[in-house]
Design a protein around this motif. Structure first.
Motif, short mmCIF file in Angstrom:
data_model
loop_
_atom_site.label_atom_id
_atom_site.label_comp_id
_atom_site.label_asym_id
_atom_site.label_seq_id
_atom_site.Cartn_x
_atom_site.Cartn_y
_atom_site.Cartn_z
N SER A 29 0.85 -1.20 0.00
CA SER A 29 0.00 0.00 0.00
C SER A 29 0.88 1.25 0.00
N VAL A 30 0.43 2.25 -0.73
CA VAL A 30 1.16 3.50 -0.83
C VAL A 30 0.17 4.67 -0.80
N SER A 31 0.66 5.81 -0.36
CA SER A 31 -0.15 7.03 -0.45
C SER A 31 0.78 8.22 -0.56
N VAL A 32 0.29 9.23 -1.27
CA VAL A 32 1.04 10.47 -1.46
C VAL A 32 0.03 11.56 -1.78
N GLU A 33 0.27 12.76 -1.28
CA GLU A 33 -0.66 13.87 -1.54
C GLU A 33 -0.53 14.38 -2.97
N ASN A 34 0.68 14.59 -3.43
CA ASN A 34 0.90 15.15 -4.75
C ASN A 34 2.15 14.49 -5.33
N GLY A 35 1.98 13.53 -6.24
CA GLY A 35 3.13 12.84 -6.80
C GLY A 35 2.74 11.54 -7.45
N SER A 36 3.64 10.57 -7.42
CA SER A 36 3.45 9.29 -8.09
C SER A 36 3.61 8.13 -7.11
N VAL A 63 6.48 8.78 -4.29
CA VAL A 63 7.32 9.96 -4.52
C VAL A 63 6.41 11.18 -4.57
N GLY A 64 6.64 12.14 -3.70
CA GLY A 64 5.82 13.34 -3.67
C GLY A 64 5.70 13.89 -2.26
N THR A 65 4.62 14.61 -2.01
CA THR A 65 4.38 15.24 -0.72
C THR A 65 3.78 14.23 0.26
N ASN A 66 4.33 14.15 1.46
CA ASN A 66 3.88 13.22 2.51
C ASN A 66 3.77 11.77 2.02
N PRO A 67 4.87 11.19 1.55
CA PRO A 67 4.81 9.82 1.02
C PRO A 67 4.77 8.76 2.11
N LEU A 68 3.98 7.73 1.88
CA LEU A 68 3.92 6.55 2.75
C LEU A 68 3.97 5.30 1.87
N ASN A 92 10.80 13.55 0.34
CA ASN A 92 9.77 13.43 -0.70
C ASN A 92 9.69 12.03 -1.32
N TYR A 93 10.19 11.02 -0.62
CA TYR A 93 10.06 9.65 -1.13
C TYR A 93 9.98 8.65 0.02
N ALA A 94 9.39 7.51 -0.27
CA ALA A 94 9.36 6.38 0.66
C ALA A 94 9.28 5.10 -0.16
N PHE A 95 9.98 4.05 0.29
CA PHE A 95 9.87 2.77 -0.40
C PHE A 95 10.00 1.63 0.60
N GLU A 96 9.43 0.50 0.24
CA GLU A 96 9.60 -0.73 1.00
C GLU A 96 9.51 -1.90 0.03
N ALA A 97 10.42 -2.85 0.17
CA ALA A 97 10.45 -4.05 -0.67
C ALA A 97 10.58 -5.26 0.24
#
Length: 107
Positions: A29-36, A63-68, A92-97
């Motif tokens: 699951s991912v979320s971002v306010e403004n981005g990809s 990738v963007g504003t407030n990334p999770l 401005n980024y977050a990732f998990e693998a």
């Protein structure tokens, strides 16, 4: 036709295992306010003889504003489980693998 005498039927105990098996699920699951965002999962379960093998992967990138970014794994009934997780985050980024390998051996 009505059957009134059922005494010859075998009773099954509640503790007796009728069907066996193992479960593996991967959720990204991912979320971002403004981005990809990108969220990908893959699970493969094979059964050869009485041995059940499972592999799974999950990737979450925001990738963007407030990334999770988050990857969760759920498993049940496996004898051996190996999980590897990599994650990182910045302004401005977050990732998990996640990678999982599991095996269910015969009793």
């Amino acid at each position: 036709m009505m059957i009134s005498d059922l005494s010859y039927f075998e009773k099954i105990s509640e503790n007796e295992l009728i069907l066996g098996g193992a479960l593996l699920a991967v959720n990204a699951s991912v979320s971002v306010e403004n981005g990809s965002t990108l969220a990908i999962t893959d699970v493969e379960v094979t059964n050869k003889g009485k041995v059940t093998k499972a592999t799974g992967t999950g990737t979450a990138i925001a990738v963007g504003t407030n990334p999770l970014a988050d990857v969760d794994v759920y498993y049940l009934g496996f004898d051996k489980v190996k999980i590897k997780v990599r994650s990182g985050s910045g302004e401005n980024y977050a990732f998990e693998a996640l990678k999982i390998k599991a095996i269910d051996l015969p009793n």
